[in-house]
Scaffold this motif. Structure first.
Motif, PDB file in Angstrom:
ATOM      1  N   MET A  21     -10.443  -0.003 -11.108  1.00  0.00           N
ATOM      2  CA  MET A  21      -9.420   0.205 -10.085  1.00  0.00           C
ATOM      3  C   MET A  21      -9.739   1.442  -9.263  1.00  0.00           C
ATOM      4  SD  MET A  21      -5.322   0.891 -10.457  1.00  0.00           S
ATOM      5  CE  MET A  21      -4.927  -0.836 -10.592  1.00  0.00           C
ATOM      6  N   ALA A  22      -9.630   1.302  -7.954  1.00  0.00           N
ATOM      7  CA  ALA A  22      -9.852   2.433  -7.043  1.00  0.00           C
ATOM      8  C   ALA A  22      -8.550   2.777  -6.343  1.00  0.00           C
ATOM      9  CB  ALA A  22     -10.926   2.091  -6.027  1.00  0.00           C
ATOM     10  N   THR A  23      -8.189   4.058  -6.397  1.00  0.00           N
ATOM     11  CA  THR A  23      -7.043   4.584  -5.656  1.00  0.00           C
ATOM     12  C   THR A  23      -7.544   5.722  -4.770  1.00  0.00           C
ATOM     13  OG1 THR A  23      -6.521   6.076  -7.501  1.00  0.00           O
ATOM     14  CG2 THR A  23      -5.377   3.944  -7.457  1.00  0.00           C
ATOM     15  N   VAL A  24      -6.630   6.334  -4.055  1.00  0.00           N
ATOM     16  CA  VAL A  24      -6.987   7.440  -3.156  1.00  0.00           C
ATOM     17  C   VAL A  24      -6.148   8.659  -3.536  1.00  0.00           C
ATOM     18  CG1 VAL A  24      -7.104   8.220  -0.759  1.00  0.00           C
ATOM     19  CG2 VAL A  24      -7.504   5.804  -1.307  1.00  0.00           C
ATOM     20  N   ASP A  25      -6.795   9.817  -3.714  1.00  0.00           N
ATOM     21  CA  ASP A  25      -6.047  11.019  -4.092  1.00  0.00           C
ATOM     22  C   ASP A  25      -5.487  11.721  -2.852  1.00  0.00           C
ATOM     23  OD1 ASP A  25      -8.146  12.384  -2.900  1.00  0.00           O
ATOM     24  OD2 ASP A  25      -9.024  13.062  -4.795  1.00  0.00           O
ATOM     25  N   LYS A  26      -4.857  12.872  -3.059  1.00  0.00           N
ATOM     26  CA  LYS A  26      -4.205  13.598  -1.973  1.00  0.00           C
ATOM     27  C   LYS A  26      -5.194  14.078  -0.911  1.00  0.00           C
ATOM     28  CE  LYS A  26      -0.344  15.244  -4.799  1.00  0.00           C
ATOM     29  NZ  LYS A  26       0.365  16.444  -5.319  1.00  0.00           N
ATOM     30  N   ALA A  27      -6.442  14.304  -1.318  1.00  0.00           N
ATOM     31  CA  ALA A  27      -7.461  14.761  -0.377  1.00  0.00           C
ATOM     32  C   ALA A  27      -8.128  13.605   0.364  1.00  0.00           C
ATOM     33  CB  ALA A  27      -8.519  15.580  -1.106  1.00  0.00           C
ATOM     34  N   GLU A  32      -0.987   8.744  -7.662  1.00  0.00           N
ATOM     35  CA  GLU A  32      -1.813   8.384  -6.503  1.00  0.00           C
ATOM     36  C   GLU A  32      -1.307   7.118  -5.829  1.00  0.00           C
ATOM     37  OE1 GLU A  32      -5.900  10.402  -8.294  1.00  0.00           O
ATOM     38  OE2 GLU A  32      -5.561   8.231  -8.413  1.00  0.00           O
ATOM     39  N   ILE A  33      -0.843   6.150  -6.633  1.00  0.00           N
ATOM     40  CA  ILE A  33      -0.310   4.918  -6.053  1.00  0.00           C
ATOM     41  C   ILE A  33       0.985   5.186  -5.303  1.00  0.00           C
ATOM     42  CG2 ILE A  33       0.641   2.640  -6.594  1.00  0.00           C
ATOM     43  CD1 ILE A  33      -1.324   2.503  -8.929  1.00  0.00           C
ATOM     44  N   SER A  34       1.816   6.056  -5.843  1.00  0.00           N
ATOM     45  CA  SER A  34       3.066   6.393  -5.175  1.00  0.00           C
ATOM     46  C   SER A  34       2.815   7.074  -3.832  1.00  0.00           C
ATOM     47  CB  SER A  34       3.924   7.295  -6.075  1.00  0.00           C
ATOM     48  OG  SER A  34       4.260   6.635  -7.275  1.00  0.00           O
ATOM     49  N   ALA A  35       1.780   7.921  -3.781  1.00  0.00           N
ATOM     50  CA  ALA A  35       1.460   8.638  -2.547  1.00  0.00           C
ATOM     51  C   ALA A  35       0.730   7.755  -1.546  1.00  0.00           C
ATOM     52  CB  ALA A  35       0.630   9.883  -2.867  1.00  0.00           C
TER      53      ALA A  35
END
Length: 254
Positions: A69-75, A106-109
């Protein structure tokens, strides 16, 4: 369940492969009916369901439900981890996690999520991308109750406690006691679901199916994209799903 013709894919396969390879591709992506002009292709989530069932039967050792699974962080940087999926339906794909985890944050953001399944023994892979949204507490509890007791213990207390509980219940006397309790009508104590445990449903916008036909053969990739810009059924050459229209693209890679 509805679907429409994918004539371009059929034409591509006729042009690029031998008769044997054509038959293989047809078995993967279509239902055989009377004439070539009326071949009907499954909706992408149904293709994925069929591939998943085949992988579970033919290559269970690769744990087919385990995806990268790939998500995206705050940066804005991509982050990957292994995640096990649960249900696959027309609504989407469900998975569960600790709500206070980095993954959940990360999913929430940023709800944009991608799943990648690699079933090497079958020479198949699937990439699914879309948006993930949290399930209700009732839905999470329903899934929690479906898990075996040792999995519930793992989620609630961690691996060490779950292993100790499993060992205490796997002995001869423990099994005899369990049978006596069943005979007397006594049920095991219910394990409460942790308050910080929940699930998400991924609503796909892309399904990408990849497969190899042999060591020297090229790789076939077929991509289905959910069409949001046009009314349902108005775009020719699409796959009409239960909720959205899907348009396709296919290519052969050497």
């Amino acid at each position: 369940m509805t679907s429409v013709l994918v004539q371009k894919l059929w034409g591509t396969l006729l042009w690029t492969g031998s008769i044997n390879r054509i038959r293989q591709h047809v078995n993967h992506f279509s239902h055989n009916i009377a004439s070539e002009e009326h071949r009907i292709y499954d909706e992408p989530y149904v293709i994925f369901q069929n591939w998943l069932v085949a992988a579970q039967k033919q290559a269970p050792q690769v744990r087919p439900r385990l995806a990268c699974m790939a998500t995206v962080d705050k940066a804005g940087e991509p982050v990957t981890r292994l995640t096990s999926i649960e249900e696959v339906s027309a609504r989407g794909i469900t998975f569960f996690t600790t709500l206070g985890s980095r993954q959940a944050g990360e999913i929430s953001a940023n709800p944009h999520v991608s799943l990648h399944f690699n079933w090497a023994p079958l020479m198949r892979s699937v990439r699914i991308a879309g948006s993930a949204h949290q399930l209700t507490e009732e839905q999470a509890l329903d899934q929690f109750r479906r898990y075996p007791r040792h999995v519930q213990m793992y989620i609630t207390h961690g691996p060490r406690y779950a292993a100790a509980d499993w060992q205490s219940r796997s002995g001869v006397f423990a099994r005899i006691l369990q049978r006596l309790n069943v005979w007397l009508g006594k049920t095991p104590e219910e394990i409460p679901m942790p308050s910080n445990w929940g699930g998400y449903i991924l609503t796909p916008s892309i399904f990408e199916f990849g497969m190899l036909s042999g060591q020297k053969a090229g790789r076939t990739r077929v991509t289905f994209r959910r069409c949001l810009e046009m009314p349902r059924g108005s775009r020719a050459g699409s796959v009409q799903a239960e909720r959205q229209d899907w348009i396709y693209d296919s290519c052969e890679e050497n």
